[in-house]
Design an enzyme around this catalytic site. Structure first.
Site, mmCIF file in Angstrom:
data_model
loop_
_atom_site.group_PDB
_atom_site.id
_atom_site.type_symbol
_atom_site.label_atom_id
_atom_site.label_comp_id
_atom_site.label_asym_id
_atom_site.label_seq_id
_atom_site.Cartn_x
_atom_site.Cartn_y
_atom_site.Cartn_z
ATOM 1 N N TYR A 133 -36.070 -12.394 7.452
ATOM 2 C CA TYR A 133 -36.574 -12.094 8.797
ATOM 3 C C TYR A 133 -38.072 -12.413 8.922
ATOM 4 C CZ TYR A 133 -37.869 -9.290 12.882
ATOM 5 O OH TYR A 133 -38.371 -8.868 14.082
ATOM 6 N N GLN A 134 -38.882 -11.856 7.955
ATOM 7 C CA GLN A 134 -40.339 -12.003 8.100
ATOM 8 C C GLN A 134 -40.765 -13.474 8.007
ATOM 9 O OE1 GLN A 134 -41.467 -8.990 8.672
ATOM 10 N NE2 GLN A 134 -40.326 -7.563 7.382
ATOM 11 N N GLU A 140 -49.718 -2.630 17.187
ATOM 12 C CA GLU A 140 -48.557 -1.799 16.774
ATOM 13 C C GLU A 140 -48.714 -0.439 17.443
ATOM 14 O OE1 GLU A 140 -45.594 -1.738 14.641
ATOM 15 O OE2 GLU A 140 -45.631 0.221 15.621
ATOM 16 N N ASP A 148 -42.541 -8.925 16.759
ATOM 17 C CA ASP A 148 -41.725 -8.372 15.678
ATOM 18 C C ASP A 148 -41.359 -6.942 16.071
ATOM 19 O OD1 ASP A 148 -42.482 -7.227 12.302
ATOM 20 O OD2 ASP A 148 -40.601 -7.428 13.405
ATOM 21 N N ASP A 184 -45.109 -2.950 9.692
ATOM 22 C CA ASP A 184 -44.878 -2.882 8.241
ATOM 23 C C ASP A 184 -45.733 -3.911 7.496
ATOM 24 O OD1 ASP A 184 -42.006 -4.253 9.481
ATOM 25 O OD2 ASP A 184 -43.310 -5.455 8.213
ATOM 26 N N ASP A 210 -50.085 0.264 22.970
ATOM 27 C CA ASP A 210 -48.975 -0.388 23.675
ATOM 28 C C ASP A 210 -49.300 -1.873 23.867
ATOM 29 O OD1 ASP A 210 -46.619 0.155 25.955
ATOM 30 O OD2 ASP A 210 -48.038 -1.460 26.432
HETATM 31 N N1 LIG Z 1 -40.461 -5.859 10.894
HETATM 32 C C1 LIG Z 1 -39.207 -5.291 10.595
HETATM 33 C C2 LIG Z 1 -38.096 -5.868 11.416
HETATM 34 C C3 LIG Z 1 -37.978 -5.293 12.780
HETATM 35 N N2 LIG Z 1 -36.990 -6.041 13.515
HETATM 36 C C4 LIG Z 1 -35.783 -5.406 13.976
HETATM 37 C C5 LIG Z 1 -35.294 -4.286 13.112
HETATM 38 C C6 LIG Z 1 -34.020 -3.661 13.686
HETATM 39 C C7 LIG Z 1 -32.931 -4.679 13.936
HETATM 40 N N3 LIG Z 1 -31.766 -4.073 14.532
HETATM 41 C C8 LIG Z 1 -33.439 -5.825 14.765
HETATM 42 C C9 LIG Z 1 -34.694 -6.438 14.193
#
Ligand SMILES: NCCCN[C@H]1CC[C@H](N)CC1
Length: 292
Positions: free
Chosen positions: A64-65, A109, A159, A89, A140
């Site tokens: 993902y990252q 964040e 993200d 994170d 926000d």
């Molecule tokens: N930075 C951590 C990933 C955050 N992205 C989401 C986390 C929860 C998932 N259902 C969808 C992507």
């Protein structure tokens, strides 16, 4: 029977539940926005959970990252200013820092507890905050973007968690409009775009809004993340209209752009073949979501 109901009633994936074996709970807290849980799983390393939803695990966070950061940043020539919305994170910051052309990384964040918990339990992600180019804003992001100078950013990476709770407004038109205004011509937005197996209506809505808001191009890409519902996660890559020279083909990174990545050998998921392959879509998705 109540416990059965609790597991199967998340509106984002009704009738579906995901489980990881817990070896040890490491942290349980509640911020102003959400419940925060960290546990040691038996096979996926440490796991971060927000309001009962897996955000990342040490084993598969790389998919993902790396993809959410390098899909946009390897699609434009020498990105210099980048904004991260969410990302508390630190994993996306770690990935953006690999781009030698980047000079400034703003991150907004909303929940400081996520940052503090990541620094304590996920140092291999929170390392992203140590880069001197990073400027942290707690608050926000929609508000942050409304006050951002027009055309400031080369890239904006959203993200976010799921659009229920603090991240709800990040899939709505006003947010996309403020993001488009804050991007330079030929700039690029990449945001998390849920699952092609579970959320084609939401994806259709987001793509319709983005096609109205971003006059450049709009592409959908995806990656395999075993611990996300249905095992995949999508990304929406949008560009503002700009001089073509500034926006290379978002589907095929220019090899040398990838060459601009520092510590490439540390990448566990992203490479230029995965970049191009990420935009290949199954027939049902192209049928269900118009203009894909
Ligand atoms: N930075 C951590 C990933 C955050 N992205 C989401 C986390 C929860 C998932 N259902 C969808 C992507």
């Amino acid at each position: 029977k109540a416990s059965k109901k609790v597991y199967f009633n998340n509106p984002m994936w009704p009738g579906e539940a995901h489980s990881l074996k817990v070896d040890k709970v490491l942290y349980k807290g509640k911020s102003d926005f959400q419940e925060v849980l960290v546990f040691e799983s038996s096979t996926y390393g440490k796991v971060l959970v927000l309001d009962g939803i897996v955000q990342l695990t040490e084993k598969d966070e790389c998919a993902y990252q790396e993809m959410i950061a390098h899909l946009p940043l390897c699609s434009i020539l020498s990105p210099k200013t980048v904004l991260v919305v969410g990302g508390g994170d630190g994993g996306v910051l770690r990935e953006i820092s690999r781009h030698t052309s980047v000079e400034q990384i703003d991150i907004c964040e909303i929940d400081k507890m996520v940052i503090d918990v990541s620094k304590r339990f996920f140092p291999e992600l929170a390392v992203g905050f140590e880069d001197p180019r990073v400027h942290l804003h707690i608050g926000d992001a929609a508000d942050f973007l409304r006050h951002a100078p027009k055309g400031k950013y080369d890239a904006i990476i959203v993200d976010s968690s799921d659009p229920v709770g603090p991240a709800q407004e990040l899939v709505e038109k006003p947010f996309f409009e403020t993001a488009a205004r804050a991007l330079r011509p030929g700039g690029v937005l990449c945001n998390m775009a849920e699952s092609m197996w579970l959320h084609t209506h939401l994806i259709q809505d987001m793509i319709s809004v983005c096609r109205e808001t971003f006059k450049g191009s709009v592409h959908y890409a995806w990656a395999s993340v075993p611990t996300y519902p249905s095992g995949v996660i999508g990304f929406l890559i949008c560009s503002t209209e700009g001089p073509p020279v500034d926006f290379v083909n978002p589907v095929n990174p220019i090899e040398k752009l990838e060459g601009a990545l520092k510590h490439k050998r540390e990448l566990r998921f992203y490479n230029s073949e995965m970049h191009s392959a990420a935009f290949a879509l199954p027939s049902f998705l192209k049928r269900e979501v118009s203009s894909l």
